[in-house]
Design a protein around this motif. Structure first.
Motif, short mmCIF file in Angstrom:
data_model
loop_
_atom_site.label_atom_id
_atom_site.label_comp_id
_atom_site.label_asym_id
_atom_site.label_seq_id
_atom_site.Cartn_x
_atom_site.Cartn_y
_atom_site.Cartn_z
N PRO A 198 0.94 -1.22 -0.08
CA PRO A 198 0.03 -0.16 0.18
C PRO A 198 0.82 1.26 -0.04
O PRO A 198 0.47 2.40 -0.75
CB PRO A 198 -1.00 -0.14 1.31
N ALA A 199 1.94 1.14 0.60
CA ALA A 199 2.83 2.41 0.72
C ALA A 199 3.33 2.65 -0.55
O ALA A 199 3.57 3.72 -1.14
CB ALA A 199 3.91 2.29 1.88
N ALA A 200 3.90 1.52 -1.30
CA ALA A 200 4.34 1.93 -2.86
C ALA A 200 3.17 2.41 -3.67
O ALA A 200 3.69 3.06 -4.56
CB ALA A 200 4.81 0.33 -3.16
N ALA A 201 2.10 1.99 -3.44
CA ALA A 201 1.09 2.40 -4.23
C ALA A 201 0.76 3.98 -4.01
O ALA A 201 0.39 4.70 -5.10
CB ALA A 201 -0.27 1.61 -4.13
N ALA A 202 0.89 4.37 -2.69
CA ALA A 202 0.56 5.67 -2.50
C ALA A 202 1.82 6.53 -2.77
O ALA A 202 1.39 8.06 -2.85
CB ALA A 202 0.35 5.81 -1.02
N ALA A 203 2.79 6.13 -2.86
CA ALA A 203 4.26 6.75 -3.22
C ALA A 203 4.21 7.63 -4.52
O ALA A 203 3.72 6.96 -5.47
CB ALA A 203 5.42 6.03 -3.01
N THR A 204 4.40 8.71 -4.67
CA THR A 204 4.46 9.47 -6.06
C THR A 204 5.63 9.18 -6.92
O THR A 204 6.63 8.33 -6.19
CB THR A 204 4.69 11.02 -5.89
N PRO A 205 5.52 9.20 -8.25
CA PRO A 205 6.60 8.77 -9.19
C PRO A 205 8.04 9.35 -8.45
O PRO A 205 9.00 8.57 -8.68
CB PRO A 205 6.08 8.98 -10.34
N ASP A 206 7.80 10.76 -8.16
CA ASP A 206 9.08 11.29 -7.77
C ASP A 206 9.67 10.80 -6.59
O ASP A 206 10.97 10.74 -6.19
CB ASP A 206 8.79 12.85 -7.93
N ALA A 207 8.73 10.36 -5.50
CA ALA A 207 9.16 9.82 -4.39
C ALA A 207 9.59 8.37 -4.55
O ALA A 207 10.20 7.86 -3.27
CB ALA A 207 8.26 10.14 -3.37
N PHE A 208 9.32 7.83 -5.51
CA PHE A 208 9.36 6.30 -5.62
C PHE A 208 10.71 5.78 -5.40
O PHE A 208 11.28 4.78 -4.74
CB PHE A 208 8.64 5.62 -6.87
N PRO A 209 11.75 6.48 -5.84
CA PRO A 209 13.22 5.83 -6.06
C PRO A 209 13.70 5.99 -4.46
O PRO A 209 14.31 5.01 -3.96
CB PRO A 209 13.80 6.80 -6.92
N ALA A 210 13.44 6.89 -3.61
CA ALA A 210 13.75 6.98 -2.28
C ALA A 210 13.03 6.05 -1.53
O ALA A 210 13.69 5.32 -0.78
CB ALA A 210 13.85 8.30 -1.63
N PHE A 211 11.81 5.77 -2.00
CA PHE A 211 10.89 4.89 -1.07
C PHE A 211 11.52 3.33 -1.46
O PHE A 211 11.62 2.78 -0.35
CB PHE A 211 9.49 5.00 -1.67
N ALA A 212 11.69 3.11 -2.45
CA ALA A 212 12.35 1.88 -2.93
C ALA A 212 13.69 1.42 -2.02
O ALA A 212 13.94 0.56 -1.76
CB ALA A 212 12.64 1.62 -4.27
N GLN A 213 14.67 2.52 -1.92
CA GLN A 213 15.87 2.28 -0.94
C GLN A 213 15.64 1.88 0.28
O GLN A 213 16.24 0.94 0.71
CB GLN A 213 16.62 3.70 -1.02
N ASP A 214 14.35 2.16 0.98
CA ASP A 214 13.91 1.85 2.19
C ASP A 214 13.08 0.45 2.00
O ASP A 214 13.19 -0.45 3.13
CB ASP A 214 13.29 2.76 3.21
N ALA A 215 12.27 0.36 1.23
CA ALA A 215 11.23 -0.89 1.07
C ALA A 215 12.18 -1.96 0.93
O ALA A 215 11.79 -3.26 1.13
CB ALA A 215 10.43 -0.42 -0.11
N LEU A 216 13.12 -2.25 -0.13
CA LEU A 216 13.66 -3.29 -0.47
C LEU A 216 14.36 -4.03 0.82
O LEU A 216 14.34 -5.40 1.17
CB LEU A 216 14.79 -3.34 -1.60
N PRO A 217 15.34 -3.31 1.69
CA PRO A 217 15.78 -4.08 2.82
C PRO A 217 14.77 -4.57 3.74
O PRO A 217 14.79 -5.58 4.49
CB PRO A 217 16.68 -2.87 3.51
#
Length: 310
Positions: free
Chosen positions: A165-184
């Protein structure tokens, strides 16, 4: 003379009452020593055991920082986003518990809201495979199978239910930074499984050292005592009822690849390998160990009615 004997007997008579208790006390002490028993030796603790679903897991190597080096290590930002998408792709297919009901719609919403971004990321990832001469399909198969490890599934599905759900809510601009925390966070359950296997191996080796068949030899070595000589292995002799014959030489012009030694054919039958007779080479086609994952390798939206019918 008679008086002297009387005095001697009198002296003996007076000393006798004093000697009797001392003699009896000595006998009682000897009786106590005779009935004393040594303390029982406690049995060794149970040998460490490993859960059956962990028996075939081989943890990856560790780096100098003691961190595991996995397929998710040392990624650039573009690959990190693609690995997060792949992990959530596997979760949308394989996580179907009561707490996972929101994973599928969240995954589909992420694909919709990040369609342009993910298409660009996919193009970049595929270009990287071509530049390195790597097989992109084989790599993605390995990545999907990594996230489909059964032993880590409970923790992985729980993490995906929160991250999707957090990945769906993240904006495209914020998704790269979100992925850095989500993958670990998505990989943490797998690292926990690897640590569990490594801890078992250490505990098992320590148990063998202290209580196993080599425990006596280990104690002698630590004490500096000479080790007993190992018995020589018995010489194997051929059975008298079975004559021993030298192997027959191959006919001229033939090789071990003929007949039952056809390695490419054997591999194609038992390992899913395609053999090319004209070039005598063997090419391995990438396969998915978990058939369910193959349904969405192309990261298309997942339909709940499709999942329900499985």
């Amino acid at each position: 003379m008679f008086r002297k004997r009387l005095h001697a007997l009198a002296r003996c008579g007076l000393a006798l009452p004093l000697l009797v208790p001392a003699l009896l006390a000595g006998c009682a002490h000897q009786a106590e020593l005779a009935v004393a028993t040594p303390e029982p030796i406690a049995p060794p603790p149970a040998r460490p055991e490993l859960a059956p679903d962990l028996a075939t897991i081989a943890p990856p190597p560790r780096g100098e920082d003691e961190a595991y080096r996995t397929i998710n290590s040392a990624l650039d930002p573009q690959s990190t986003m693609w690995h997060v998408r792949a992990a959530l792709n596997v979760a949308a297919i394989g996580c179907r518990g009561p707490g996972d009901i929101g994973t599928v719609p969240a995954y589909n919403a992420m694909l919709t809201s990040k369609k342009a971004l993910l298409a660009k990321v996919n193009t970049g990832v595929q270009a990287g495979f071509r530049a390195q001469g790597a097989d992109g399909d084989a790599y993605m198969t390995k990545l999907y199978n990594y996230f489909a490890m059964p032993a880590a599934k409970p923790g992985f599905c729980a993490a995906a239910a929160t991250i999707a759900p957090a990945a769906a809510a993240a904006t495209p601009d914020a998704f790269p930074a979100f992925a850095q925390d989500a993958l670990p966070a998505l990989e943490a359950p797998f690292l926990a499984v690897f640590r569990q296997v490594d801890e078992y191996r250490l505990a098992s080796a320590e148990w063998d050292r202290r209580y196993g068949p080599q425990a006596d030899a280990t104690r002698l070595a630590e004490a500096g005592a000479p080790m007993p000589a190992a018995p020589l292995p018995a010489r194997e002799t051929p059975s008298p009822s079975l004559p021993v014959r030298a192997p027959a030489a191959l006919p001229t012009g033939t090789s071990a690849s003929a007949g039952h030694y056809d390695l490419p054919r054997a591999l194609s039958l038992h390992q899913g390998v395609t053999a090319t007779a004209s070039t005598s080479s063997v090419s391995v086609a990438p396969r998915l160990a978990y058939a369910e994952i193959g349904a969405v390798v192309a990261w298309q939206p997942v339909r709940r009615e499709t999942l329900a019918s499985r």
